[in-house]
Design a protein around this motif. Structure first.
Motif, mmCIF file in Angstrom:
data_model
loop_
_atom_site.group_PDB
_atom_site.id
_atom_site.type_symbol
_atom_site.label_atom_id
_atom_site.label_comp_id
_atom_site.label_asym_id
_atom_site.label_seq_id
_atom_site.Cartn_x
_atom_site.Cartn_y
_atom_site.Cartn_z
ATOM 1 N N GLY A 47 0.836 -1.194 0.000
ATOM 2 C CA GLY A 47 0.000 0.000 0.000
ATOM 3 C C GLY A 47 0.872 1.244 0.000
ATOM 4 N N ASP A 48 0.225 2.420 -0.109
ATOM 5 C CA ASP A 48 0.958 3.698 -0.178
ATOM 6 C C ASP A 48 1.947 3.748 -1.338
ATOM 7 N N GLU A 49 1.652 3.065 -2.411
ATOM 8 C CA GLU A 49 2.580 3.039 -3.553
ATOM 9 C C GLU A 49 2.494 4.316 -4.385
ATOM 10 N N GLY A 50 1.427 5.089 -4.158
ATOM 11 C CA GLY A 50 1.215 6.278 -4.989
ATOM 12 C C GLY A 50 0.117 6.045 -6.016
ATOM 13 N N LYS A 51 -0.833 5.168 -5.672
ATOM 14 C CA LYS A 51 -1.927 4.862 -6.612
ATOM 15 C C LYS A 51 -2.772 6.104 -6.880
ATOM 16 N N GLY A 52 -2.996 6.908 -5.802
ATOM 17 C CA GLY A 52 -3.863 8.083 -5.929
ATOM 18 C C GLY A 52 -3.376 9.004 -7.036
ATOM 19 N N ARG A 53 -2.077 9.309 -7.045
ATOM 20 C CA ARG A 53 -1.568 10.243 -8.053
ATOM 21 C C ARG A 53 -1.644 9.613 -9.457
ATOM 22 N N ALA A 95 -7.539 3.441 4.333
ATOM 23 C CA ALA A 95 -6.301 3.820 3.641
ATOM 24 C C ALA A 95 -6.568 5.065 2.833
ATOM 25 N N GLY A 96 -5.546 5.875 2.683
ATOM 26 C CA GLY A 96 -5.765 7.150 1.989
ATOM 27 C C GLY A 96 -5.004 7.205 0.684
ATOM 28 N N HIS A 97 -5.613 7.828 -0.297
ATOM 29 C CA HIS A 97 -4.901 8.129 -1.537
ATOM 30 C C HIS A 97 -4.616 9.619 -1.522
ATOM 31 N N THR A 98 -3.362 9.988 -1.750
ATOM 32 C CA THR A 98 -3.036 11.404 -1.775
ATOM 33 C C THR A 98 -3.100 11.916 -3.205
ATOM 34 N N VAL A 99 -3.843 12.986 -3.391
ATOM 35 C CA VAL A 99 -3.936 13.596 -4.708
ATOM 36 C C VAL A 99 -3.620 15.081 -4.563
ATOM 37 N N ILE A 100 -2.706 15.560 -5.403
ATOM 38 C CA ILE A 100 -2.359 16.980 -5.374
ATOM 39 C C ILE A 100 -2.718 17.558 -6.740
ATOM 40 N N ASN A 101 -3.579 18.578 -6.749
ATOM 41 C CA ASN A 101 -3.946 19.207 -8.022
ATOM 42 C C ASN A 101 -4.350 20.658 -7.762
ATOM 43 N N THR A 127 6.760 4.403 -8.990
ATOM 44 C CA THR A 127 6.621 5.737 -8.388
ATOM 45 C C THR A 127 7.784 6.058 -7.458
ATOM 46 N N LYS A 128 7.916 7.331 -7.185
ATOM 47 C CA LYS A 128 8.872 7.860 -6.207
ATOM 48 C C LYS A 128 10.327 7.579 -6.546
ATOM 49 N N LEU A 129 10.630 7.487 -7.830
ATOM 50 C CA LEU A 129 12.026 7.267 -8.220
ATOM 51 C C LEU A 129 12.884 8.465 -7.791
ATOM 52 N N ASP A 130 12.287 9.653 -7.791
ATOM 53 C CA ASP A 130 13.026 10.879 -7.416
ATOM 54 C C ASP A 130 13.590 10.800 -5.986
ATOM 55 N N ILE A 131 12.925 9.995 -5.138
ATOM 56 C CA ILE A 131 13.351 9.924 -3.731
ATOM 57 C C ILE A 131 14.738 9.300 -3.609
ATOM 58 N N LEU A 132 15.144 8.504 -4.607
ATOM 59 C CA LEU A 132 16.427 7.792 -4.512
ATOM 60 C C LEU A 132 17.579 8.561 -5.163
ATOM 61 N N GLY A 151 7.689 12.708 -9.074
ATOM 62 C CA GLY A 151 7.200 13.763 -8.173
ATOM 63 C C GLY A 151 5.731 13.538 -7.911
ATOM 64 N N PRO A 152 5.184 14.158 -6.857
ATOM 65 C CA PRO A 152 3.789 13.897 -6.505
ATOM 66 C C PRO A 152 2.769 14.607 -7.394
ATOM 67 N N GLU A 153 3.201 15.604 -8.161
ATOM 68 C CA GLU A 153 2.243 16.391 -8.941
ATOM 69 C C GLU A 153 1.818 15.634 -10.197
HETATM 70 P P1 GDP Z 1 -1.690 5.339 -2.369
HETATM 71 O O1 GDP Z 1 -2.310 4.962 -1.070
HETATM 72 O O2 GDP Z 1 -1.109 4.177 -3.094
HETATM 73 O O3 GDP Z 1 -2.565 6.170 -3.213
HETATM 74 O O4 GDP Z 1 -0.410 6.214 -2.026
HETATM 75 P P2 GDP Z 1 -0.387 7.594 -1.287
HETATM 76 O O5 GDP Z 1 -1.412 8.477 -1.791
HETATM 77 O O6 GDP Z 1 -0.318 7.355 0.180
HETATM 78 O O7 GDP Z 1 1.008 8.123 -1.822
HETATM 79 C C1 GDP Z 1 2.090 8.185 -1.037
HETATM 80 C C2 GDP Z 1 2.706 9.562 -1.059
HETATM 81 O O8 GDP Z 1 3.639 9.636 -2.108
HETATM 82 C C3 GDP Z 1 1.795 10.745 -1.243
HETATM 83 O O9 GDP Z 1 2.211 11.770 -0.385
HETATM 84 C C4 GDP Z 1 2.029 11.150 -2.705
HETATM 85 O O10 GDP Z 1 1.808 12.535 -2.945
HETATM 86 C C5 GDP Z 1 3.474 10.828 -2.862
HETATM 87 N N1 GDP Z 1 3.926 10.490 -4.197
HETATM 88 C C6 GDP Z 1 3.318 9.697 -5.112
HETATM 89 N N2 GDP Z 1 4.113 9.552 -6.192
HETATM 90 C C7 GDP Z 1 5.251 10.260 -5.941
HETATM 91 C C8 GDP Z 1 6.475 10.456 -6.668
HETATM 92 O O11 GDP Z 1 6.691 9.938 -7.756
HETATM 93 N N3 GDP Z 1 7.426 11.221 -6.048
HETATM 94 C C9 GDP Z 1 7.248 11.802 -4.840
HETATM 95 N N4 GDP Z 1 8.235 12.549 -4.343
HETATM 96 N N5 GDP Z 1 6.114 11.629 -4.130
HETATM 97 C C10 GDP Z 1 5.135 10.856 -4.679
#
Ligand code: GDP
Length: 423
Positions: free
Chosen positions: A13-19, A40-46, A329-334, A413-415
């Motif tokens: 979970g928390d893989e970034g499905k929401g974005r 569980a929460g999906h984070t969406v930024i828009n 997702t989140k390749l930028d973090i590394l 990135g999250p956007e």
């Molecule tokens: P979900 O439960 O799978 O939808 O995942 P979340 O919504 O909990 O996402 C986890 C976090 O990662 C959120 O804060 C997103 O904004 C952030 N996020 C998602 N994709 C990326 C990414 O590619 N890079 C970065 N830096 N953050 C991301």
């Protein structure tokens, strides 16, 4: 025709499905949630701001997308009403035109949340790490046929009697097992008035709606919650959720049981994170963990457990989700690492394996770690595969080769726009 597409989590979970759903909904007409609830929460930024969506499908921000809460969802009226209000207050349009709730969705009743917390307290140091949103008591009662369907709200007399029967039965548990005060009729009436009545305009026969939408060639996206390793039947039991999060369940939980899903977008995170208890073989500790946690923003109501990407668990997740393409997702973090660790195999009883072991053996497993050279530069503005540093491409290819499924999207990135589309 693009009917029959699912987007699901491959890890914990928390893989970034929401974005990803928020991005992909531009190509879909309907988004359907098929399981889970407020846990569980999906984070969406828009443009409207930053949102945590728990129950509402992530298509709610697109004006022409219809969002459906299927029969497999744990429908918590109180939670949903609050979520709808939060979005409406920020200018997001939520109406019965763009949000539809299945009349066959079972209601998460007020005592489900109380019982969840009471049981978690009783377990003391043996807790599972429940989010205390009532999900386990809800699904237990759903399968015991001890809850009510959303459509019953249209038959107030029958509903009242049904709830009376359930209340009497549940009060035995509350008073005799947990030594609590019984639920009162007033509490139930207030709950119906405050949270259930306002939902009525949204409730309908969504199977009929979806069947018609499909016949009209509308493109339907099935949105999963949590990740494969949390699936009730195929996850790391008992550290799972109480519903099926797999693509195989999507047609049933969505309310289109005869649907064939032929495109499955699996969302994989470039490293691992896990919320709650249970085996997490690739887990990092100490300073190494703190660094990754900080870079990845891995904090919720408690710090997330983190580790390198786990290729054993990821390959297993890809298989049980039947993923046909991957969003990484989140390749930028590394970007800040000289060397990036990967958990490539497990060591169990002195032998190395790349097969996911039976759940109760996982605590005995140790990770086998390999390192790859890092790229050491900011990639958050990269938008094409060719512009990625070679080391980043190598890292992506290594994961892809291990999974045997193409990585079509790389999120940096999250956007919404921070994405590399590949292939
Ligand atoms: P979900 O439960 O799978 O939808 O995942 P979340 O919504 O909990 O996402 C986890 C976090 O990662 C959120 O804060 C997103 O904004 C952030 N996020 C998602 N994709 C990326 C990414 O590619 N890079 C970065 N830096 N953050 C991301």
């Amino acid at each position: 025709m693009d009917a029959g597409t699912a987007i699901v989590g491959i890890n914990w979970g928390d893989e970034g499905k929401g974005r990803m759903v928020d991005l992909l909904t531009e190509s879909f007409d309907v988004v359907v949630r098929f399981q889970g609830g407020g846990n569980a929460g999906h984070t969406v930024i828009n443009k409207y701001g930053e949102f945590m969506l728990h129950l509402l499908p992530s298509g709610v921000f697109r004006p022409n997308v219809v969002n459906v809460l299927g029969n497999g969802v744990a429908l918590d009226p109180e939670h949903l009403i609050n979520e709808i209000k939060t979005l409406q207050d920020k200018g997001v349009d939520i109406t019965p035109e763009n949000v539809k709730i299945s009349e066959r969705a079972s209601l998460l009743l007020p005592w489900h949340r109380w019982l969840d917390a009471l049981e978690e307290n009783r377990l003391a140091d043996k807790q599972f790490g429940s989010t205390k949103k009532g999900i386990a008591p809800f699904y237990s009662d759903k399968y015991a046929k001890k809850t009510v369907l959303a459509g019953e709200l249209f038959y107030p007399e029958l509903l009242r009697q049904h709830l009376q029967d359930l209340k009497q039965w549940k009060n035995m548990t509350l008073t005799r097992v947990y030594d609590q005060a019984p639920v009162t009729d007033e509490a139930i009436d207030t709950w119906i008035r405050s949270y259930c009545e306002p939902l009525k305009p949204f409730i309908q026969d969504t199977t009929e709606y979806l069947t018609k939408a499909r016949a009209e060639h509308k493109r339907i996206l099935f949105e999963g919650q949590l990740g494969a390793l949390r699936d009730l039947d195929f996850g790391i039991y008992p550290y799972t959720t109480s519903s099926n999060v797999l693509t195989g369940y999507a047609p049933i939980g969505a309310g289109l049981p005869d649907e064939k899903i032929d495109r499955v977008i699996g969302v994989v995170k470039a490293y691992s994170s896990c919320v709650g208890e249970g085996p997490f073989v690739c887990e990092m500790f100490g300073e190494e963990a703190e660094k990754l946690r900080r870079l990845g923003g891995e904090y919720g109501h408690r710090p997330h457990r983190v580790g390198p990407i786990d290729l054993v668990a990821t390959r297993y997740g890809v298989k049980i989700q039947a993923a046909t393409e991957i969003a990484l997702t989140k390749l930028d973090i590394l970007s800040n690492y000289d060397e990036i660790p990967l958990c490539v195999r497990y060591k169990l009883n002195g032998e190395e394996t790349d097969k996911m072991p039976f759940p109760c053996l996982l605590d005995k497993c140790e990770p086998v770690i390999e390192y790859m050279k890092g790229w050491k530069c900011d990639i958050s503005n990269v938008r094409t595969w060719w512009d990625l540093p070679q080391e980043a491409k190598d890292y992506v290819k290594r994961i892809e080769d291990s999974m045997g499924v193409i990585i079509k999207w790389i999120s940096v990135g999250p956007e919404r726009h921070s994405i590399i589309r590949r292939g």
